[in-house]
Design an enzyme around this catalytic site. Structure first.
Site, short mmCIF file in Angstrom:
data_model
loop_
_atom_site.label_atom_id
_atom_site.label_comp_id
_atom_site.label_asym_id
_atom_site.label_seq_id
_atom_site.Cartn_x
_atom_site.Cartn_y
_atom_site.Cartn_z
N GLY B 147 44.60 43.78 48.12
CA GLY B 147 43.30 43.62 48.76
C GLY B 147 42.63 44.97 48.93
O GLY B 147 43.26 46.03 48.83
N CYS B 148 41.34 44.95 49.16
CA CYS B 148 40.58 46.20 49.25
C CYS B 148 40.96 47.00 50.49
O CYS B 148 41.19 48.21 50.41
CB CYS B 148 39.08 45.92 49.20
SG CYS B 148 38.49 44.64 50.33
#
Lengths: 333, 333, 333, 333
Positions: B147-148
């Site tokens: 995920g970012c």
């Protein structure tokens, strides 16, 4: 007929210009003069068209100030103290929007800002975070209007600090560009700020001593880490605070604590969900939210303000209203 | 002549469209197909003109996938797992940009995201934070692209965690709107986001388990508080991390620790001042900065990435390069 | 005690929500009800926190409307006409913010918008560009509130048109995103609008017939080309108009013409330099500037408004004030 | 091993910094030096982190310039001419990004910009709107790189002008803030530009003579009105052009005219719908669209570019490629 005449000194900066606007439209105040240095001679409604204040900026002669009952001084820190002293000698009540009278301790001030121009007045100055010092503001001749970050952070943390729950706190805050004042340079050029977001003052922002002083008075012990960030917006400030309380706290009691603390406040709203700065844009409101992180026991509290209103000129008017015996909200709705 | 043919499944979303762009312009890859559900039949260069990918989006039939050597799957979580399984059965190496294979523990996944569509593959999936798991990525058939927020947070914290210094950490992060995906609704309407800034997911963001899993593997003990904020920009993500280390840390050694950790990394730069997200816009870079707060003993570390590049499609290509035996930076400069 | 009770129908859209806010804070109006369809049951101050209207949105039953003296209808075009008819039957004066009663000619309306829901009322409707039709508005039972582009364009061009100088005109206009209404979809997603600027409606925007009708009534001959552009801001609209006058015009007389035309207007300011939309943000003002291009003989005139205020809800209140016999500026300062 | 060494003079401005970046990453060019005045001694990758050019800015001694095959000069107008002359004496081919050699006529230049520093070179300079003057650029020793507005306007209008259809034209254009250069002052402060949009240069923008000269060469008669507007974005420029053709034009033939004119151009795309500037961001592309207004007979044509790329540094590289015998697109994809 107005009830009081007010000088705004330093009306060419962002906070000063808004102060002039708020005085100008205030039902019980009259704008006696709006002063500026470099921009003297310019019309304020040409410099800030949207504020619609049809007056010419004049030079302030501190030895012969405009006749007035009160003044809002929006000078850069360092330059404000001496002017404040003269205006007080001329019998004016003063709200100083600069940092010059926020720190009670002269040496703390000088460590951060350099030599103080009127240390003899430090004892007279009331710290004007209205919700926390309302009674003192009422009787004050000189109010030190708080910084924008301290305003949001202290309103977010005050209920906890008074309960002895602020042993250790991280304040990760973010402000729109107007918070830096009308400073010209690469850093606040549109192209530098647009589509950007960045921490600054990591090595120690000058609002930190003001926050620790404020928390100390409320019962906090000052283990504060504070990092501001620059937002690509013009107005708006968020203080996101992370508190490690010394003992466990019940989530329901926490909500109740915040609600009761601010129940009668005209400008503070405790909201159930984290607020956005857009909700308080162009208002004197502070929206506060509190939550717990059950995994870690941490308390999180968020406060959103408009840095130019509650964080500067709006709160200045709020304080001035009290000093002049008016209703606190006059001219701010 | 390309070295490998790649399908991008879910190419109508923000991350998928960028992945298709990066595959299309990659010197050693060929875009075998770009698929989409609702937008099938539409041309990708009409949906995303700036990516200049002159292909028509097609429907993916999982039972008869396009012939290819590898796939990047950019489906919503929950929908990805089953498609990933089919593509792997068809012999393709897969980088899954969704959350479906990031958490090793099925029950942890299901507590956050709901039923898992292909739990039998959880053991095969390598967590593709490239800098931390490069060797495993090289040999992987299935990479779970991080995920970012976890990408930025873990790169910011990894050097500390490995030294056992991450006992307790606050992560106050902020992301541009594209991080939420191409979700339509009031919340991401221009008028909702413009001039706004607000915390969200305060009650527990779904990237938290991924961050704690990652820190745990590095030696952290998981006392993590994580709060993201929504920024009024399209691309860019900042993780501002505040660590209370169990023991005192020398500031110089800290800088050296970060510098040596990332000295040979092509996409991580340790910078002396806090970075802005604008510096990494449209790049696969992560810029990291570390500082100490001598008053409190806290360590502060900041990591800036482009959420669509290093936080999604860029890192997917970085991983794919390794899985296919290419230079890691191929097609990303 | 209020002087009049007002229903705002369609208060969940951008214009309707602002209308509800303006009614709510108006010293002589009371908000009888704020209605919505999909959002009925939701609180308005939750949907639009910054408007601070503490009421619940209700469903409007056209056969049993809330008791009130007047209504502002902010429905989509096509849906408004029938509701307007019912409210008028119930004895309410109505300002319709939709397009339904702006065009006097039913067939012109239907060519652009489809079947008309209450053509029998077309003859009663007064076109509410207040500065041009003030006397008619005063006596009206139904006011068709102008579109945002026509408001700016007609105020920019009216002085010229009345002098017979508008033979041929190009209107290149630009509006912030709120002008499109609270429409959900890719086109107004933050990521689509951010850092973008683009013409739209090039093949013929639906505000064109309204502009040509307005110019025709003022003496223009309707050779109008109108192209709007979408701005990456929330509120603000600029109409840049380029007129080829049939005969030469003296620059000084032109300035005097504009100044005298608008000298007594509370909401129109003729300014010497081209205005910016920021100057009129959150106001009901229109700022107009006129200039000549001596090389070509062309006249250029620019008008800046806030599309939600003077271009929609603000002008609706301005009109309602007149219909109810109040001062035109009441509640708008 | 590079094929040519290039000096970028004036690399601390927006256009110059991008030129340095493009030279630095160009497969066949080497950055011989990047020079600046006030910022000499500063590293370029500190001033413009996102361009990643790891060199120190040096002072340019015009009497002893760095050894190089070519130079891109990005000085302010007025200051460029003399430096260009010296670099040419030193044997370098020069692309001048300033306005100094764009106007062929010395008196026209001096009426707009003041005294010319090297009028003897005016005859040598080729106007570098590549698509219109490609052959001349190939053989040139000095190319005057066009202004950003003229680039877009002339590409939008060239097909019409060559057919004798541009009798009378209104150009309503808009540019992001970087188009004004790295000018410091209130006007380009974030707070001035944010949420704003405003015409400027209404009394006569200095790009007008360049546009009329360009149109004249193409067969236009120069009845041009040109008004630019300032957009709240960093990069991007739109020229919206409204042409009153002397005779009627068939819509289908018009599309065909544009398509055939630009069919083989690597950097111009004729698109069916009006383009947005976001589509060309960070590219050297120009996207053009043409439409007719059947009501008035007017032709509308729109061109979108990135003002720093095709409008400045990108086109400089495009020209330099031709001057050096490279493929025109080298280093620009």
């Amino acid at each position: 007929m107005s009830d009081a005449r007010v000088v705004v000194a330093g009306a060419s900066g962002f906070a000063g210009a808004l102060a002039a606007h708020l005085v100008h439209r205030h039902p019980r105040l009259e704008l006696a003069a709006a002063t500026a240095r470099a921009d003297a001679g310019e019309r304020l409604d040409r410099l800030y068209p949207r504020y619609r204040v049809p007056v010419e900026l004049t030079l302030l002669d501190p030895d012969d100030p405009p006749e007035a009952d009160a003044a809002i001084v929006a000078y850069p820190h360092g330059a404000a103290a001496r002017v404040v002293a003269r205006l007080m000698e001329a019998g004016q009540k003063v709200v100083d929007v600069s940092a010059d009278f926020r720190l009670h301790d002269q040496s703390a001030y000088e460590a951060t800002y350099g030599e103080h121009g009127a240390p003899e007045l430090l004892g007279d100055a009331v710290y004007g975070l209205t919700e926390l010092h309302r009674d003192d503001v009422r009787g004050a001749r000189l109010v030190a209007n708080p910084g924008c970050y301290p305003t949001a952070a202290l309103l977010a943390l005050a209920p906890l600090a008074r309960e002895g729950l602020v042993g250790d706190v991280v304040i990760s805050a973010a402000s729109g560009v107007s918070g830096a004042g009308r400073v010209v340079g690469d850093r606040f050029h549109f192209v530098s700020v647009d589509e950007n977001f960045s921490p600054y003052g990591v090595e120690g922002h000058r609002h930190l001593p003001e926050i620790t002083q404020g928390l100390g008075e409320l019962g906090g012990d000052g283990r504060v880490t504070f990092v501001p960030h620059l937002l690509p917006i013009d107005q708006g400030l968020m203080a996101s605070c992370f508190v490690s309380p010394p003992s466990e706290v019940d989530a329901g009691e926490l909500q109740e604590l915040y609600r009761s603390t601010y129940a009668d406040e005209p400008f503070v709203q405790v909201v159930p969900d984290a607020p956005g700065v857009r909700e308080v844009r162009e208002t004197n409101d502070c929206r506060v939210c509190v939550a717990t992180d059950p995994r870690t026991g941490r308390i999180m509290t968020f406060a959103a303000i408009d840095n130019l209103w509650k964080g500067a000129a709006g709160q200045a008017i709020q304080n001035l209203n009290l000093m002049l015996g008016f209703d606190e909200t006059e001219g701010l709705r």
